[in-house]
Design a protein around this motif. Structure first.
Motif, PDB file in Angstrom:
ATOM      1  N   CYS A  42      16.617 -44.881  37.991  1.00 52.99           N
ATOM      2  CA  CYS A  42      16.611 -44.358  39.358  1.00 52.99           C
ATOM      3  C   CYS A  42      15.964 -42.989  39.490  1.00 52.99           C
ATOM      4  O   CYS A  42      15.921 -42.429  40.587  1.00 52.99           O
ATOM      5  CB  CYS A  42      18.027 -44.329  39.922  1.00 52.99           C
ATOM      6  N   ASP A  43      15.447 -42.453  38.374  1.00 50.64           N
ATOM      7  CA  ASP A  43      14.677 -41.202  38.493  1.00 50.64           C
ATOM      8  C   ASP A  43      13.226 -41.498  38.851  1.00 50.64           C
ATOM      9  O   ASP A  43      12.435 -40.584  39.091  1.00 50.64           O
ATOM     10  CB  ASP A  43      14.761 -40.377  37.200  1.00 50.64           C
TER      11      ASP A  43
ATOM     12  N   ASP B 279      21.599 -41.997  52.940  1.00 52.45           N
ATOM     13  CA  ASP B 279      20.737 -41.769  54.107  1.00 52.45           C
ATOM     14  C   ASP B 279      19.678 -42.859  54.260  1.00 52.45           C
ATOM     15  O   ASP B 279      18.891 -42.831  55.215  1.00 52.45           O
ATOM     16  CB  ASP B 279      20.038 -40.406  53.982  1.00 52.45           C
ATOM     17  N   GLY B 280      19.679 -43.804  53.308  1.00 47.53           N
ATOM     18  CA  GLY B 280      18.668 -44.859  53.359  1.00 47.53           C
ATOM     19  C   GLY B 280      17.267 -44.352  53.111  1.00 47.53           C
ATOM     20  O   GLY B 280      16.287 -44.922  53.620  1.00 47.53           O
ATOM     21  N   LYS B 281      17.148 -43.268  52.338  1.00 49.09           N
ATOM     22  CA  LYS B 281      15.840 -42.648  52.136  1.00 49.09           C
ATOM     23  C   LYS B 281      15.440 -42.553  50.671  1.00 49.09           C
ATOM     24  O   LYS B 281      14.761 -41.607  50.260  1.00 49.09           O
ATOM     25  CB  LYS B 281      15.829 -41.255  52.771  1.00 49.09           C
ATOM     26  N   VAL B 282      15.890 -43.532  49.878  1.00 49.14           N
ATOM     27  CA  VAL B 282      15.447 -43.557  48.478  1.00 49.14           C
ATOM     28  C   VAL B 282      13.926 -43.642  48.471  1.00 49.14           C
ATOM     29  O   VAL B 282      13.346 -44.527  49.118  1.00 49.14           O
ATOM     30  CB  VAL B 282      16.057 -44.755  47.727  1.00 49.14           C
ATOM     31  N   PRO B 283      13.237 -42.738  47.770  1.00 51.69           N
ATOM     32  CA  PRO B 283      11.769 -42.697  47.815  1.00 51.69           C
ATOM     33  C   PRO B 283      11.131 -44.018  47.382  1.00 51.69           C
ATOM     34  O   PRO B 283      11.659 -44.733  46.528  1.00 51.69           O
ATOM     35  CB  PRO B 283      11.414 -41.570  46.836  1.00 51.69           C
TER      36      PRO B 283
ATOM     37  N   MET C 173      23.636 -44.363  43.312  1.00 46.55           N
ATOM     38  CA  MET C 173      23.971 -42.988  42.950  1.00 46.55           C
ATOM     39  C   MET C 173      22.830 -42.019  43.220  1.00 46.55           C
ATOM     40  O   MET C 173      22.942 -40.825  42.929  1.00 46.55           O
ATOM     41  CB  MET C 173      24.402 -42.927  41.481  1.00 46.55           C
ATOM     42  N   HIS C 174      21.734 -42.516  43.754  1.00 44.31           N
ATOM     43  CA  HIS C 174      20.632 -41.621  44.119  1.00 44.31           C
ATOM     44  C   HIS C 174      21.100 -40.738  45.280  1.00 44.31           C
ATOM     45  O   HIS C 174      21.772 -41.218  46.199  1.00 44.31           O
ATOM     46  CB  HIS C 174      19.408 -42.434  44.537  1.00 44.31           C
TER      47      HIS C 174
END
Length: 230
Positions: free
Chosen positions: A217-218, A94-98, A88-89
């Motif tokens: 996830c934050d 986009d496959g760009k979770v930090p 849910m991020h």
């Protein structure tokens, strides 16, 4: 004569087919009764794969033993100890979770795994590094421990099943008190409810239930808000 032989052969074929069909239907019904109607199936822990997945040896019937069955704990989701499960991020698709969000999730995933398996049983080099300096955990499940599986059914991934796992509360006997691993992880603030709802202090599987985003996830929150554990 040949015609008579063919008729007899056809009759025998139909009889065998009917018998097999009945046996298969009966097996399916027995399996449903065993696994879906609150039946409890004894098992033995092999190893903890991660906080919400445990490998067990199980005897669904007295004369059948199934070894190394991966049981995904139903009704909850715990942080991943590698990669990320933060679907849910906003940057997931986009496959760009930090990287800092992934690192935070992995730390919590390793903590949850150590909570279930015990610190000494965690084999992942990544987890060992992340858990250095953390309080040692004795663990809830160890190889050879007896457990009970409930509400078992097939999962979406080949080779594993989904259901709840009950383990004996330490120090209880005559009678033994059995604790739900799903509820324990949820109450300890190490899991979110996933595909389930709370009812009378129990997690009831409900695939239509709304699932809140995982609070970890934050990238900074280590424990859920208290109201999420009521």
């Amino acid at each position: 004569m040949r015609h008579l032989v063919r008729l007899v052969a056809s009759g025998l074929t139909l009889l065998v087919f009917w018998h097999i069909s009945g046996a298969v239907a009966g097996w399916k019904q027995d399996r449903e009764t065993l696994f879906r109607e609150g039946k409890r199936t004894p098992a033995i822990v092999r190893r903890v794969i991660d906080a919400d997945t445990v490998s067990v040896d199980v005897r669904p019937w007295l004369d059948i033993k199934v070894e190394d069955v991966a049981v995904r704990i139903a009704g909850i989701d715990t942080p991943e100890k590698s990669g990320t499960g933060c679907t849910m991020h906003p940057l997931w698709h986009d496959g760009k979770v930090p990287d800092d969000v992934k690192a935070h999730e992995n730390l919590l995933g390793c903590r949850a795994t150590a909570f279930v398996a015990g610190t000494d049983a965690v084999k992942s080099k990544k987890c060992k590094a992340l858990l250095q300096g953390e309080p040692r955990q004795a663990g809830l499940l160890h190889p050879g421990d007896p457990v009970i599986l409930t509400e078992i059914h097939g999962g979406k991934y080949f080779g594993r099943v989904v259901g709840d796992l009950l383990y004996p509360v330490e120090g209880t006997k005559n009678p033994v008190v059995w604790q739900s691993l799903a509820m324990k992880l949820y109450k300890e603030g190490m899991a979110v409810i996933y595909g389930a709802r709370l009812k009378n202090g129990r997690l009831i599987e409900d695939r239509n239930a709304l699932t809140k985003g995982a609070w970890w996830c934050d990238g900074k929150t280590s424990k859920p808000p208290e109201e999420e554990r009521d």
